[in-house]
Motif scaffolding. Structure first.
Motif, short mmCIF file in Angstrom:
data_model
loop_
_atom_site.label_atom_id
_atom_site.label_comp_id
_atom_site.label_asym_id
_atom_site.label_seq_id
_atom_site.Cartn_x
_atom_site.Cartn_y
_atom_site.Cartn_z
N HIS A 62 24.78 28.91 -8.83
CA HIS A 62 25.44 29.03 -7.53
C HIS A 62 24.63 29.92 -6.59
N ARG A 63 24.08 30.99 -7.16
CA ARG A 63 23.31 31.92 -6.33
C ARG A 63 22.04 31.27 -5.81
N ILE A 64 21.47 30.40 -6.58
CA ILE A 64 20.23 29.75 -6.16
C ILE A 64 20.47 28.80 -5.00
N SER A 65 21.62 28.13 -4.98
CA SER A 65 21.86 27.09 -3.99
C SER A 65 22.40 27.61 -2.67
N ARG A 66 22.77 28.89 -2.61
CA ARG A 66 23.40 29.38 -1.39
C ARG A 66 22.37 29.92 -0.39
N ASP A 67 22.87 30.22 0.82
CA ASP A 67 22.03 30.78 1.88
C ASP A 67 22.02 32.30 1.72
N TYR A 68 20.85 32.89 1.53
CA TYR A 68 20.74 34.34 1.36
C TYR A 68 20.20 35.00 2.62
N ILE A 69 20.63 36.24 2.83
CA ILE A 69 20.08 37.08 3.89
C ILE A 69 19.10 38.04 3.22
N VAL A 70 17.83 37.88 3.54
CA VAL A 70 16.78 38.54 2.78
C VAL A 70 16.07 39.58 3.66
N LEU A 71 15.89 40.77 3.11
CA LEU A 71 15.14 41.83 3.77
C LEU A 71 13.79 41.99 3.09
N LYS B 194 10.85 44.31 -2.65
CA LYS B 194 10.05 45.52 -2.72
C LYS B 194 8.90 45.51 -1.72
N ASN B 195 8.30 44.34 -1.52
CA ASN B 195 7.13 44.26 -0.65
C ASN B 195 7.07 42.90 0.03
N SER B 196 5.98 42.66 0.76
CA SER B 196 5.88 41.47 1.61
C SER B 196 5.42 40.22 0.88
N LYS B 197 5.31 40.24 -0.46
CA LYS B 197 4.85 39.06 -1.19
C LYS B 197 5.79 37.88 -1.00
N SER B 198 7.07 38.15 -0.76
CA SER B 198 8.06 37.08 -0.68
C SER B 198 8.26 36.54 0.73
N VAL B 199 7.52 37.05 1.70
CA VAL B 199 7.69 36.58 3.07
C VAL B 199 7.21 35.14 3.19
N GLN B 200 7.95 34.33 3.91
CA GLN B 200 7.59 32.93 4.10
C GLN B 200 6.65 32.80 5.29
N THR C 29 24.69 31.92 13.02
CA THR C 29 23.99 30.93 12.19
C THR C 29 22.87 30.19 12.93
N MET C 30 22.81 30.30 14.25
CA MET C 30 21.72 29.66 14.98
C MET C 30 20.41 30.41 14.81
N ILE C 31 20.50 31.70 14.44
CA ILE C 31 19.30 32.53 14.26
C ILE C 31 18.77 32.34 12.85
N ARG C 32 17.48 32.04 12.74
CA ARG C 32 16.85 31.80 11.44
C ARG C 32 16.22 33.06 10.87
N LYS C 33 15.62 33.86 11.74
CA LYS C 33 14.90 35.03 11.26
C LYS C 33 14.84 36.10 12.35
N ILE C 34 14.85 37.37 11.91
CA ILE C 34 14.69 38.51 12.81
C ILE C 34 13.57 39.39 12.25
#
Length: 583
Positions: A7-16, A58-64, A143-148
């Motif tokens: 369930h966690r994999i399929s949902r929309d996450y807010i990622v820092l 932890k770091n920027s490795k996961s940034v898209q 929800t219209m905002i994708r990224k900040i």
């Protein structure tokens, strides 16, 4: 893999995701992501409870990788005091936004609501982590905002913006601040005089020091004492340079005026510089002053075009009910003295309601607001926010003229302005712009500074004491010789004024464009004296209620007065009484 993990994999996450961290710069990305691997070693924290969708890396490795350019950027400054060291701290913060739908019209409205919620004074985050959390919560909601992307630049001591209200308590400026406050109090009270001991209580200073400051102001011809002991003081209404052309007469009996002068237009102001601005529009003028405890009055009588007019300033100290009732009583005396008045203009300053993203809806200092009838023909309202089962609701008492002649005369002016303002040539001037230029030249010739200041900062004060400076949505340099005109509701309301979120919400719901210092008692007195025609015109001096920024008041009041003069010229001369005496 468990059902919960699927369930966690399929949902929309807010990622820092942290991007850069130095002693003065901090950059992070807050974005929506799916397909999160909860076992990723780069995950620092996974939220729980209401924030189960929050992921911190932890770091920027996961940034898209980002292929699209920034859709919108907002910049603001935050001024803070360290609670332990009492030192001042300033940060410049930038928010870059990316959207799912690049439609500008839609996302501008979305971002404005985002910023309004971020700047709610009672919820503005005090520390860095609370601020990050607030951004993540808002991204989830919008929800219209994708990224900040957030950038925080901490300024060193030599980079601080010292021209800011946060730094006004500098001890070196104490004397000047007290003198400014004394002048302000005497201007508010005028034409009523004030005693030294009362002034001392207001400025929290001893009587002897206040007296010395008053003597210094008197040497500059700004104030004068009315008794031999120097205990009773008042503001000077006419500058030394104007004394030869503008006569001031002390009068004792109202009959002296009512039997001699018959103006058909009355102009009411509350603040000192508002009266100066109005009087700059009047020709052939004489000012009559009566200074008597509880019954002081000041009337300037003259002409605007073919019409005989009278202007007055209401005495006002504070916002107590007693002070408000006093303004109503003074209005009643004005209309009772000059019984031929048919139209009343209420002219002065107000605080604009800003729009954080749309320059067309944004209100700035120097703009002109005309109280314009809404769907129910109301032009002014007193609003209060009351708690309800759904949060808050607005309760209002609204006012409208019985006769709309002034608005009918203004309608062609409004239509022409809206059709031609954006396309007119650089040399084309509207009538009020010509009157504004003439008014500025008149006051400057009498040594009264009325030019627009060079700074127009948009400050928001939070309940925690922090001050935020927000960037104006219109980046181009404003041409103050061409005031922008707005038509909509004007309002007052004590518990609305201190809450920027309430103000912007009320603006969205009711088209309230600005707030003043409450004139409901004035309007009630106008209607009680059976005056059916009135119009309220405001010049924007700040983003509160028009009383905070004294630097802007002279110019902003002139803007309002110049538009009033345009309307007065449109009033048919047949309204005048044939037996009017020349002042």
């Amino acid at each position: 893999m468990s059902t919960q993990e699927s369930h966690r994999i399929s949902r929309d996450y807010i990622v820092l995701i942290p991007l850069q961290k130095t002693s003065t710069i901090n950059k992070v990305s807050i974005e929506r992501q799916t397909n999160i691997d909860p076992n990723d070693e780069n995950i620092l924290h996974i939220g729980s409870g209401n924030n189960v969708d929050f992921i911190i890396y932890k770091n920027s490795k996961s940034v898209q990788e980002e292929n699209e350019s920034v859709g919108f950027t907002s910049q603001f400054k935050v001024f803070m005091t360290d609670k332990q060291t009492k030192t001042l701290h300033q940060e410049n913060r930038l928010l870059h936004f990316w959207f799912y739908n690049p439609n500008e019209e839609q996302y501008v409205s979305e971002i404005n609501e985002f910023m309004r919620r971020l700047f709610k004074s009672n919820e503005f985050p005090r520390d860095y982590f609370s601020f990050i959390k607030r951004l993540m919560e808002l991204l989830r909601r919008f929800t219209m905002i994708r990224k900040i992307q957030l950038e925080i630049h901490s300024l060193t001591d030599d980079q601080l913006d010292n021209d800011h209200p946060f730094y006004e308590n500098n001890a070196q400026r104490y004397g000047d601040m007290v003198k400014d406050r004394l002048l302000d109090l005497l201007e508010q009270a005028f034409p009523n005089p004030m005693f030294v001991n009362d002034l001392a209580k207001y400025v929290e200073c001893d009587d002897q020091t206040v007296f010395q400051y008053l003597v210094e102001l008197e040497e500059k011809n700004l104030v004068k004492h009315l008794d031999q002991d120097g205990q009773q003081w008042t503001r000077v209404i006419v500058s030394a340079e104007e004394e030869d052309t503008h006569q001031v007469i002390l009068y004792k009996s109202i009959a002296e005026l009512s039997n001699t002068f018959r103006p058909t237009i009355a102009i009411i102001t509350v603040n000192y510089f508002e009266k100066l601005a109005v009087d700059a529009m009047i020709e052939n003028k004489i000012t009559f002053v009566r200074q008597k405890a509880g019954e002081s009055n000041v009337y300037t009588i003259g002409t605007i075009g073919p019409h005989h007019v009278v202007s007055t300033k209401l005495p006002l100290i504070g916002r107590s009910r007693t002070a408000q009732i006093s303004t109503g009583s003074t209005t009643t005396r004005l209309l009772g003295t000059f019984r031929h008045v048919q139209h009343v203009f209420i002219i002065g300053c107000a605080g604009g309601v800003p729009h954080y993203t749309d320059a067309n809806k944004h209100i700035r200092r120097g703009d002109i607001i005309i109280g314009y009838p809404n769907e129910e023909d109301y032009v002014y309202g007193i609003y209060e926010a009351e708690q309800s089962s759904e949060g808050y609701e607005f309760v209002s008492t609204c006012y409208k003229p019985k006769n709309f002649q002034l608005y009918q005369l203004m309608e062609p002016i409004k239509e022409n302005y809206q059709q031609t303002n954006l396309t007119r040539s650089s040399v084309h001037k509207y009538p009020w712009e010509k009157f504004l230029h003439e008014g500025i030249q008149y006051l400057l010739s009498h040594n009264i500074d009325c030019l627009p200041p060079s700074n127009d900062h948009l400050y928001i004060k939070m309940e925690n004491g922090e001050i935020v400076e927000v960037q104006h949505p219109d980046k181009d340099k404003k041409d103050y010789t061409r005031p922008k005109i707005h038509f909509g509701m004007i309002a007052g309301g004590k518990n609305i004024l201190t809450n920027d979120y309430f103000k912007t919400t009320l603006s969205e719901k009711c088209n309230v464009l600005c707030f003043d210092s409450e004139i409901d008692q004035v309007l009630a007195a106008i209607q009680g004296n059976r005056i059916e025609s009135f119009m309220i015109i405001r010049g924007i001096a700040d983003y509160h209620d028009g009383t905070l920024n004294k630097e802007w008041q002279p110019y902003s009041a002139l803007c309002a007065a110049s538009f009033m003069k345009t309307i007065v010229y449109k009033i048919p001369n047949s309204d005048e009484n044939d037996n009017n005496s020349e002042p």
